[in-house]
Design a protein around this motif. Structure first.
Motif, PDB file in Angstrom:
ATOM      1  N   ASN A 154       0.840  -1.197   0.000  1.00  0.00           N
ATOM      2  CA  ASN A 154       0.000   0.000   0.000  1.00  0.00           C
ATOM      3  C   ASN A 154       0.873   1.244   0.000  1.00  0.00           C
ATOM      4  OD1 ASN A 154      -2.246   1.601   0.033  1.00  0.00           O
ATOM      5  ND2 ASN A 154      -3.085   0.794   1.952  1.00  0.00           N
ATOM      6  N   VAL A 155       0.354   2.306  -0.590  1.00  0.00           N
ATOM      7  CA  VAL A 155       0.999   3.624  -0.573  1.00  0.00           C
ATOM      8  C   VAL A 155      -0.100   4.658  -0.418  1.00  0.00           C
ATOM      9  CG1 VAL A 155       2.385   5.303  -1.843  1.00  0.00           C
ATOM     10  CG2 VAL A 155       2.853   2.864  -2.112  1.00  0.00           C
ATOM     11  N   TYR A 156       0.096   5.585   0.518  1.00  0.00           N
ATOM     12  CA  TYR A 156      -0.897   6.654   0.653  1.00  0.00           C
ATOM     13  C   TYR A 156      -0.196   7.954   1.023  1.00  0.00           C
ATOM     14  CZ  TYR A 156      -0.504   5.151   5.557  1.00  0.00           C
ATOM     15  OH  TYR A 156      -0.038   4.782   6.790  1.00  0.00           O
ATOM     16  N   LYS A 157      -0.849   9.048   0.693  1.00  0.00           N
ATOM     17  CA  LYS A 157      -0.295  10.375   0.918  1.00  0.00           C
ATOM     18  C   LYS A 157      -0.291  10.683   2.409  1.00  0.00           C
ATOM     19  CE  LYS A 157       0.878  14.292  -1.418  1.00  0.00           C
ATOM     20  NZ  LYS A 157       1.546  15.051  -0.406  1.00  0.00           N
ATOM     21  N   LEU A 214      -1.322  -4.181  -4.378  1.00  0.00           N
ATOM     22  CA  LEU A 214      -0.721  -2.852  -4.352  1.00  0.00           C
ATOM     23  C   LEU A 214      -1.441  -1.906  -5.302  1.00  0.00           C
ATOM     24  CD1 LEU A 214       1.446  -0.726  -3.719  1.00  0.00           C
ATOM     25  CD2 LEU A 214       2.914  -1.856  -5.420  1.00  0.00           C
ATOM     26  N   TYR A 215      -1.677  -2.349  -6.531  1.00  0.00           N
ATOM     27  CA  TYR A 215      -2.283  -1.458  -7.519  1.00  0.00           C
ATOM     28  C   TYR A 215      -3.759  -1.231  -7.238  1.00  0.00           C
ATOM     29  CZ  TYR A 215       2.103  -1.401  -9.964  1.00  0.00           C
ATOM     30  OH  TYR A 215       3.420  -1.182 -10.280  1.00  0.00           O
ATOM     31  N   GLN A 216      -4.423  -2.195  -6.652  1.00  0.00           N
ATOM     32  CA  GLN A 216      -5.795  -1.975  -6.202  1.00  0.00           C
ATOM     33  C   GLN A 216      -5.832  -0.872  -5.141  1.00  0.00           C
ATOM     34  OE1 GLN A 216      -6.960  -5.881  -4.873  1.00  0.00           O
ATOM     35  NE2 GLN A 216      -7.801  -6.468  -6.860  1.00  0.00           N
ATOM     36  N   ASN A 217      -4.881  -0.894  -4.203  1.00  0.00           N
ATOM     37  CA  ASN A 217      -4.823   0.121  -3.154  1.00  0.00           C
ATOM     38  C   ASN A 217      -4.459   1.492  -3.710  1.00  0.00           C
ATOM     39  OD1 ASN A 217      -5.571  -1.557  -1.021  1.00  0.00           O
ATOM     40  ND2 ASN A 217      -3.465  -2.220  -0.646  1.00  0.00           N
ATOM     41  N   GLY A 261      -6.730   6.852  -4.692  1.00  0.00           N
ATOM     42  CA  GLY A 261      -6.841   7.962  -5.637  1.00  0.00           C
ATOM     43  C   GLY A 261      -5.535   8.411  -6.249  1.00  0.00           C
ATOM     44  N   LEU A 262      -4.449   7.625  -6.040  1.00  0.00           N
ATOM     45  CA  LEU A 262      -3.140   8.031  -6.542  1.00  0.00           C
ATOM     46  C   LEU A 262      -2.954   7.703  -8.017  1.00  0.00           C
ATOM     47  CD1 LEU A 262      -0.911   6.981  -3.514  1.00  0.00           C
ATOM     48  CD2 LEU A 262      -1.723   9.270  -4.114  1.00  0.00           C
TER      49      LEU A 262
END
Length: 605
Positions: free
Chosen positions: A143-146, A507-510, A515-516
C-alpha cells in the motif's frame, strides 16, 4: 543520517528496470553535488537485486536468452555518465571474467545475464557519493498513501512476514509481470494448477514423474517449463553425426507433456548470426510522423498494409538475391509487384509470398497432430539455420523487429483508435512476438527431440480447453471433436498481459482506492481499457481527478498497454528512467532553494 532532513526516494521493484532507474538517479545526483542526506529505498520481493525474477542467478544453465550477447548492455553512453568502477557491456564482462560462450552471437544462460546485472549494480554501489545511503527492503509493498508532504509505503518483510512503514518523497514503480499482474493466491496455491512458473525449481518441483502435464502456452515461458521438466530432471540431449539432437530420458520426467495455445503454433527460432541491416521503405519514421498528426490511426486500414508491404519487400529482396537478381524499390508498389510477377514467370518453382501462410499456415485446420507440428518445426529450424540473409521467410518475419520501435511512437498514449488498440493487444502483439522474438535454434531442436522421444505430445496443441470437476481436484484437457484426457497438472506458462476489468494485484488496487492512480482508457471513437495505469508522456501518474503527480512515476511493465513492448533489458525503449532521475534532482534542488538551470535533455521514448 539525520532522518528529519533526509530526502527519501523509493524504487519499488528492483529488476533490470529498477536498476536502470537507480543508475540514472545516482548519475544525476553525483553531477549535482548535493550536500544534503539522501536515502534511496529499494524494495524487491527477493534478494536478486538488479537481476530480478527473470534473470535471477540461481536458475539452471539450460534456461537461456532469446537474443544474443551482443545486444546486452546495462549502460548508456550519455551524460551524466554513471559513477561506477567499471561500465562494461555484456560481451566485455564475459570476456574479462573468462566465462565460456562469450562470443557476440551466442545465447547466454539467463542466470549469467543476472550475474552481469548484479555486478553492474555493485559497480555503482562502489562509487556511491558519501551523502547517499541505499537501504534495501526484501519484501512486498502492499500500500501507498499520501501523508502530509510525503508518502507512506507499507510493506511486508519477506523473512519475518512483519509489516513496516517507510516514508518517501518520490517513487519509481518498476514492478515486473508477476507482481504487477498477479493472479489470486488461491489459484497459485493449488497443487495441481501452477499459475506462475518462476522460479521453476520451486514451482514445478512437486510435479511427479510419469504424470500427464498440460502446459498453457507455447512461447518462451512454455519452452522453459518443458525443459525444466525434462533436461532439468537429469535428461540429456545427444547430438547425432548429422547434427540432429536425440533426447535421452532419465526416468524422472512426466509421461506426457501437452502444450496448448490458441493457434497451436511454435515461435520462429533464430540463429544468432549478425545480419545485414536493411532499411525500411514503407513503415518509415517520416510516414508515421505524418500519421501522428491525424490521430487516431486505424491499425487494419492504415498500418497493417504498410507492414505487409515491408514483409513482402524483405521476402523478395532475399529471394531475388538468391537467384542473382536485383530487386528494385519504387514508391509505386505496382512497379514492385510487376518485378515479382516477371520473376515468378522465370522461376515458377519458387514459393510465392503469402501473408496468410506466414501468419498462420494452419488457419483452416481445426486440429493439429504431432506429425504435422514436427514437420513444421523442422521447416522452421531449417529456415532459421539459413538466416535472414539467405531465407526469404526469415527476412520477412524479422522485419517486425525493425518496425517495432517506430510503431511504438504511434501506439503509445492512445495513438490507435480503441478498436485497433484492442485488436493489436489481443492478436497482433502475440503474432509479431511469435514471428520475430523466438528462441534460439538450439531450443527448438530440443523441442523436436522431445517430440520424437514421445514425451512432448501435440495432440491438443491447437484450441484445446480445460475443465475441472466441482472441487477442482481433477482436470480434463479436451478439444472440439470430443477427444479428452484427464491430466495430473495444469501449468500456466503464459506471461500475463493487461486485461479489462481493473488490477488484480493488491498494491495497484490500493493505489486506485487511494486515488493516486487511475486506469487508462482509450476513448478514441469507442472505448477500450487495456488494463494499465494512466500516465503522462514522461511516466508520471495521473490521479483519480486527472491531475499529474510528478512524485509517482512508472517504468517498464506497469506502462504496457499505454506503451508497447517494454523490452526488459532495453535502456532506450520507453525510457522513463532518465526523465524520472532528472525530475528527482530538480525536486531536491527546489527543496534546497537552488535555482540554477538544469536543462540537459535525454531521449525519453
Amino acid at each position: 543520517m539525520n532522518d528529519n532532513n533526509t530526502y527519501k526516494v523509493g524504487i519499488i521493484g528492483f529488476g533490470p528496470k529498477g536498476f536502470y532507474g537507480f543508475e540514472r538517479l545516482i548519475a544525476y545526483l553525483n553531477e549535482a553535488e548535493f550536500s544534503r542526506a539522501i536515502q534511496i529505498h529499494i524494495f524487491n520481493n527477493t534478494k536478486f537485486l538488479a537481476s530480478g525474477d527473470v534473470y535471477r542467478t540461481d536458475q539452471p544453465e539450460y534456461l537461456i536468452m532469446n537474443y544474443t550477447n551482443r545486444n546486452i548492455n546495462s549502460w548508456v553512453l550519455k551524460k551524466p555518465y554513471a559513477p561506477a568502477t567499471s561500465t562494461p557491456d555484456f560481451v566485455t564482462w564475459l570476456t574479462g571474467n573468462k566465462i565460456a560462450d562469450a562470443a557476440p552471437g551466442m545465447y547466454a544462460p539467463r542466470a549469467t545475464v543476472g550475474k552481469y546485472l548484479e555486478a553492474c549494480y555493485q559497480f555503482v554501489l562502489e562509487q556511491l557519493p558519501k551523502n547517499i545511503e541505499v537501504v534495501v527492503h526484501i519484501g512486498t509493498v502492499t500500500n501507498v498513501y499520501k501523508k502530509e508532504e510525503a508518502y507512506e509505503l507499507k510493506y511486508v518483510d519477506a523473512k519475518f512476514r512483519q509489516e513496516a512503514d517507510i516514508q518517501c518523497n518520490k517513487m519509481l514503480f518498476t514492478t515486473g509481470h508477476h507482481s504487477f499482474k498477479a493472479q489470486s493466491r488461491k489459484n497459485i496455491m493449488l497443487d495441481n494448477k501452477i499459475e506462475f512458473v518462476y522460479p521453476m525449481d520451486e514451482k514445478l518441483s512437486h510435479i511427479t514423474k510419469d504424470s500427464l502435464v498440460a502446459i498453457k502456452g507455447f512461447g518462451l515461458t512454455a519452452i522453459d517449463a518443458i525443459l525444466s521438466l525434462t533436461e532439468g530432471r537429469e535428461g540429456s540431449f545427444k547430438k547425432h553425426d548429422k547434427g540432429i539432437l536425440k533426447y535421452i530420458p532419465s526416468g524422472k520426467e512426466p509421461n506426457k507433456i501437452y502444450p496448448f495455445s490458441r493457434t497451436g503454433l511454435p515461435m520462429v527460432p533464430r540463429n544468432g548470426l549478425l545480419t545485414t541491416d536493411t532499411e525500411l521503405h514503407f513503415f518509415t519514421k517520416e510516414v508515421i510522423a505524418e500519421l501522428k498528426q491525424n490521430r487516431p490511426v486505424s491499425f487494419n486500414y492504415t498500418l497493417l498494409p504498410l507492414i505487409k508491404k515491408e514483409f513482402y519487400f524483405a521476402y523478395y529482396s532475399v529471394l531475388f538475391k538468391n537467384y542473382g537478381h536485383q530487386f528494385y524499390f519504387d514508391e509505386d508498389f505496382t512497379v514492385i509487384e510487376n518485378q515479382v510477377q516477371y520473376f515468378h514467370e522465370d522461376f515458377p518453382e519458387c514459393p510465392v509470398f503469402n501473408w496468410d501462410d506466414i501468419v498462420n499456415p494452419f488457419k483452416d485446420e481445426p486440429k493439429l497432430s504431432s506429425i504435422v507440428l514436427q514437420v513444421y518445426i523442422e521447416l522452421l529450424i531449417n529456415e532459421a539455420r539459413l538466416g535472414e540473409d539467405k531465407s526469404p521467410f526469415m527476412a520477412a518475419v524479422s522485419t517486425w523487429r525493425k518496425i517495432s520501435p517506430i510503431f511504438n511512437e504511434i501506439y503509445s498514449f492512445g495513438g490507435l483508435d480503441a478498436v485497433s488498440h484492442k485488436e493489436f493487444d489481443t492478436f497482433y502483439f502475440g503474432l509479431f512476438n511469435r514471428l520475430s522474438y523466438g528462441p534460439p535454434v538450439k531450443n527448438m531442436q530440443k523441442m523436436l527431440a522431445l517430440c520424437k522421444a514421445g514425451i512432448l505430445d501435440f495432440s491438443y496443441v491447437k484450441s484445446a480447453s480445460i475443465s475441472f470437476n466441482d472441487d477442482k481436484s481433477k482436470i480434463s484437457l479436451h478439444i472440439k471433436n470430443g477427444q479428452a484426457t484427464d491430466i495430473s497438472y495444469l501449468v500456466n506458462a503464459t506471461i500475463s498481459r493487461g486485461k479489462e476489468g481493473g488490477f488484480k494485484n493488491e498494491l495497484y488496487q490500493n493505489l486506485v482506492e487511494n486515488g493516486l492512480i487511475r486506469e487508462f482508457e482509450n476513448k478514441l471513437i469507442t472505448g477500450y481499457k487495456p488494463g494499465c495505469i494512466e500516465i503522462n508522456e514522461v511516466g508520471n501518474a495521473i490521479d483519480k481527478n486527472g491531475n499529474v503527480n510528478t512524485d509517482i512515476s512508472f517504468y517498464g511493465t506497469p506502462t504496457e498497454g499505454i506503451t508497447c513492448d517494454n523490452d526488459t533489458l532495453s535502456r532506450t525503449r520507453n525510457n522513463f528512467a532518465s526523465v524520472w532521475a532528472k525530475s528527482t534532482c530538480r525536486a531536491i534542488k527546489k527543496r534546497d532553494g537552488r535555482t540554477e538551470n538544469y536543462e540537459r535533455e535525454e531521449n525519453v521514448l
